[in-house]
Scaffold this active site. Structure first.
Site, mmCIF file in Angstrom:
data_model
loop_
_atom_site.group_PDB
_atom_site.id
_atom_site.type_symbol
_atom_site.label_atom_id
_atom_site.label_comp_id
_atom_site.label_asym_id
_atom_site.label_seq_id
_atom_site.Cartn_x
_atom_site.Cartn_y
_atom_site.Cartn_z
ATOM 1 N N ARG A 43 0.849 -1.196 0.000
ATOM 2 C CA ARG A 43 0.000 0.000 0.000
ATOM 3 C C ARG A 43 0.880 1.240 0.000
ATOM 4 N NH1 ARG A 43 -5.148 1.249 3.953
ATOM 5 N NH2 ARG A 43 -3.643 0.778 5.614
ATOM 6 N N GLU A 93 -12.866 4.363 0.259
ATOM 7 C CA GLU A 93 -12.872 4.842 1.642
ATOM 8 C C GLU A 93 -13.120 6.349 1.748
ATOM 9 O OE1 GLU A 93 -9.047 3.854 3.263
ATOM 10 O OE2 GLU A 93 -7.955 4.796 1.630
ATOM 11 N N ASP A 118 -11.842 4.735 7.592
ATOM 12 C CA ASP A 118 -11.568 6.024 6.949
ATOM 13 C C ASP A 118 -12.837 6.604 6.340
ATOM 14 O OD1 ASP A 118 -9.071 7.492 6.879
ATOM 15 O OD2 ASP A 118 -8.140 5.659 6.159
ATOM 16 N N ASP A 168 -5.126 2.678 14.093
ATOM 17 C CA ASP A 168 -4.251 3.292 13.102
ATOM 18 C C ASP A 168 -4.806 4.676 12.793
ATOM 19 O OD1 ASP A 168 -6.394 2.902 11.398
ATOM 20 O OD2 ASP A 168 -5.354 1.566 10.028
#
Length: 720
Positions: A337, A428, A456, A627
């Site tokens: 990613r 997202e 997100d 996160d």
């Protein structure tokens, strides 16, 4: 922080450590020399850096228009028709493309054909990266015994016979469901054997075959272990027999373990779960990805007082009933990613200006992956010659098209065939969700997955409708209509675009890493929804989640869903506001404390220690996987409540101070921890304040600008 030292490359100012890494470690063996790499990089920036900025400006322009629309309406009743018309008028909503089918070329079976779990792990941590890669195969016995699935986890100190027997019984239940015998139960088997006719089990003195003999694949012998390999719904399972093993000795059949094919793929994350703020950090991230692509990454650590070295697992050779050999991958298919469009980096500067970090990620991570493509023997990551890059936080089809064209340029620079790089589209951000078909269409020749990153997505939902009113609490937001519409639309739009058999439709993370009994109970909803992968936080979670893909035939479920009408936009575009059901003052203050504690618990490790993703105890001391996405939700919720005057700045400041003291207590046993109280003036505490108090003006509500600035400040203080 020490001053970054630069060297010149084709008009670029390149941090010396990055230049040395690229030229000394990445490029040798790729067929790409330094002159070609850096001249191409300069061309890439010349063509795309300006457009990157234009796209970010467009985000801000649209957000400003949406804010103004909500403010102008004041307390008028919600009017979805007027809102939809407005979003169309300003270009937020774009026309749907004509029906199409993606044409993404050759894709590995772990993506295109077989449904199963997907791990996400910070690639900055070599041990975690290796654990994730090796989580392709996992012990069901260990996963059941060591988790809360069989009740409270054991304290240690030897094997509990009662728990062992319960684990063996639960595994036998799974085998009866996935691989039933022609008669009898696996729990009653006294012996297993295999020959050219298949697998035979002895039950009550008589040999019986599998109800489906074709499920037997072959045998796998390792030392005293004899493994009988089966296949169901495309996933392999190995029955490991060893009567001399302590567990096998307690079993009439000698069965000592059931090994599941678990994490088919793993995202090596260089974005949300890492804290990489400068050239030094980025080189560390890239070095681990390079080691994975070369196959030589190792990590040595101490466990129980003894040094251990972890490396990538070997492939598994299976002897088929006819005597031929079948080689099964020993590792998860690895994806990387990259970062999104927002952040810039001073690791590469052009004309005295920082440059887009996403373009640097594209160049370096793809160059690293060429080593995998160049292998002529031994284990490979992609057996079809693809490079898999997950591209996050794109807002709509224009940004997806930008990603497609920029990676086309990267392929040209590095001498790769067109569309070698496959892109994962993270669904997202709301503008992508509302224009998902058009976004997929923009990537139709290289898309390999669409994934609902609901964490997100929730943060963006709040930020986009910041001026619409006060949002309900997090629990109410998760129960709201927009979230179901979002999840359902993702699957149905993906199927309509031809992803079945060609790409993944994915679902989001299980964020409670120690609550695996709850995960086993609830996460089956993801394959039932038609998704052929979903995110898990650990190898143990991957092993347990793999059970769901034996319970649900995802391909058949997708066939059932194919052609169903896609839900309209009304529910998706309706924000989860409190409306006529406001929270009580006690509920508001509880949510304030909970959010403040979550922000601080995550941020203090990010800023002070550079830990981008970790298990953080919540306000009730329950470990949660945190996160930047989870942090974004908490920060945006409090920013919204501040903006809508549900809470005051004084209440926020008070909550942050009280919760900082609690977080200090929760981390009292960490020798590397720097307390925030009683001074409340360190970079970590200030980062938490920034995220909430400036949350309405942070671009898209992202946490990166504040976290990066405060992490760089903390690093400078340490070095001083």
């Amino acid at each position: 922080m020490t001053q970054t030292r630069y060297t010149q490359r084709h008009g670029l100012d390149v941090a010396e450590e990055l230049a040395a890494f690229v030229e000394g470690s990445v490029l040798p063996g790729t067929g790409v020399d330094a002159d070609r790499f850096w001249s191409g990089y300069a061309e890439l920036l010349g063509e795309f850096a300006g457009e990157n900025r234009v796209l970010l400006d467009r985000r801000a322009e649209l957000q400003g228009q949406i804010d103004a629309w909500h403010k102008a309406r004041g307390n008028q009743p919600w009017d979805i028709a007027a809102y939809r018309a407005f979003l169309t008028e300003i270009g937020y909503l774009v026309p749907e493309p004509a029906p199409f089918t993606i044409d993404n070329g050759r894709i590995d079976p772990e993506i295109a054909q077989v449904a199963g779990p997907q791990l996400v792990v910070p690639v900055s941590n070599a041990r975690f990266a290796l654990n994730a890669a090796n989580a392709r195969w996992g012990s069901l016995y260990d996963a059941l015994y060591g988790s809360d699935v069989m009740g409270p986890p054991p304290a240690g100190g030897g094997i509990d016979p009662a728990r062992r027997d319960a684990v063996v019984a639960r595994a036998a239940q799974f085998l009866d469901e996935a691989f039933p015998l022609a008669s009898g139960s696996h729990a009653a088997v006294s012996a297993y054997r295999a020959d050219a006719d298949g697998l035979m089990a002895t039950v009550d003195g008589a040999e019986v075959a599998l109800r489906d003999p074709s499920a037997f694949v072959g045998t796998h012998v390792s030392g005293k272990d004899t493994g009988y390999v089966l296949r169901h719904n495309g996933l392999h399972v190995e029955l490991v027999v060893n009567p001399d093993h302590p567990i096998g000795a307690a079993s009439a059949s000698g069965l000592r373990d059931v090994i599941l094919e678990a994490a088919l793929s793993a995202i090596q994350d260089a974005e949300d779960s890492v804290a990489a703020v400068d050239a030094e950090d980025k080189v560390g991230v890239y070095a681990n990805w390079l080691g994975l692509m070369k196959g030589d990454l190792t990590d040595t650590f101490e466990k129980n007082g003894k040094p251990m070295t972890r490396r990538l697992a070997a492939d598994r050779d299976i002897t088929r009933p006819d005597g031929s050999t079948l080689t099964l991958p020993g590792r998860a298919l690895l994806l990387v990613r990259n970062v999104g469009l927002l952040m810039t980096t001073d690791a590469v500067r052009l004309n005295g200006q920082d440059t887009p970090e996403g373009l640097m990620d594209a160049m370096v991570t793809v160059a690293c992956a060429i080593h995998d493509l160049k292998k002529s023997d031994g284990p490979r990551n992609s057996r079809v010659g693809a490079i898999y890059v997950v591209k996050p936080k794109m807002h709509g089809p224009d940004e997806a098209a930008f990603a497609d064209r920029s990676f086309t340029k990267v392929e040209e620079i590095l001498g790769l065939p067109a569309n070698t790089v496959k892109l994962g589209l993270m669904d997202e951000e709301r503008r992508t969700s509302a224009n998902l078909a058009a976004s997929i269409h923009a990537l139709r020749n290289r898309v390999f997955f669409i994934n609902t990153g609901f964490l997100d997505r929730t943060g963006d939902e709040i930020h986009t409708s910041m001026q619409a009113g006060a949002f309900a609490g997090r629990d109410a937001t998760r129960r709201s209509g927009w979230l179901k519409a979002y999840e359902d639309r993702n699957v149905l739009i993906g199927l309509a675009a031809g992803l079945r058999g060609k790409a993944q439709i994915g679902k989001g993370m299980w964020a409670k890493p120690d609550a695996l009994a709850e995960m086993l109970e609830t996460k089956i909803a993801h394959p039932k929804s038609g998704a052929n992968t979903a995110w898990v936080p650990s190898p143990t979670a991957a092993t347990l989640h793999a059970l769901h893909y034996h319970m649900v035939d995802v391909a058949a479920r997708q066939d059932e869903l194919q052609g169903q009408p896609v839900p309209g936009l009304d529910a998706l575009l309706t924000p989860a506001l409190m409306g006529d059901a406001p929270l009580s003052q006690d509920q508001i203050l509880r949510e304030l404390d909970n959010s403040a504690q979550g922000i601080l618990g995550y941020v203090v490790r990010w800023v002070d220690q550079g830990v981008g993703c970790s298990k953080v105890p919540d306000i009730d001391d329950v470990p949660m996987m945190e996160d930047r996405a989870t942090c974004r939700i908490s920060a945006q919720l409090l920013a919204n409540w501040l903006e809508q005057r549900l809470i005051t700045r004084e209440q926020v400041e008070d909550a942050l101070r009280r919760m900082a003291a609690k977080v200090d207590q929760q981390n009292a046993g960490d020798p590397n921890y720097h307390p925030m109280a009683p001074g409340f003036d360190g970079p970590a505490f200030e980062a938490a304040r920034d995220l909430v108090l400036t949350g309405t003006t942070q671009p898209s509500g992202y946490t990166e600008p504040a976290l990066h600035a405060r992490r760089r400040e903390a690093k400078a203080l340490r070095r001083a």
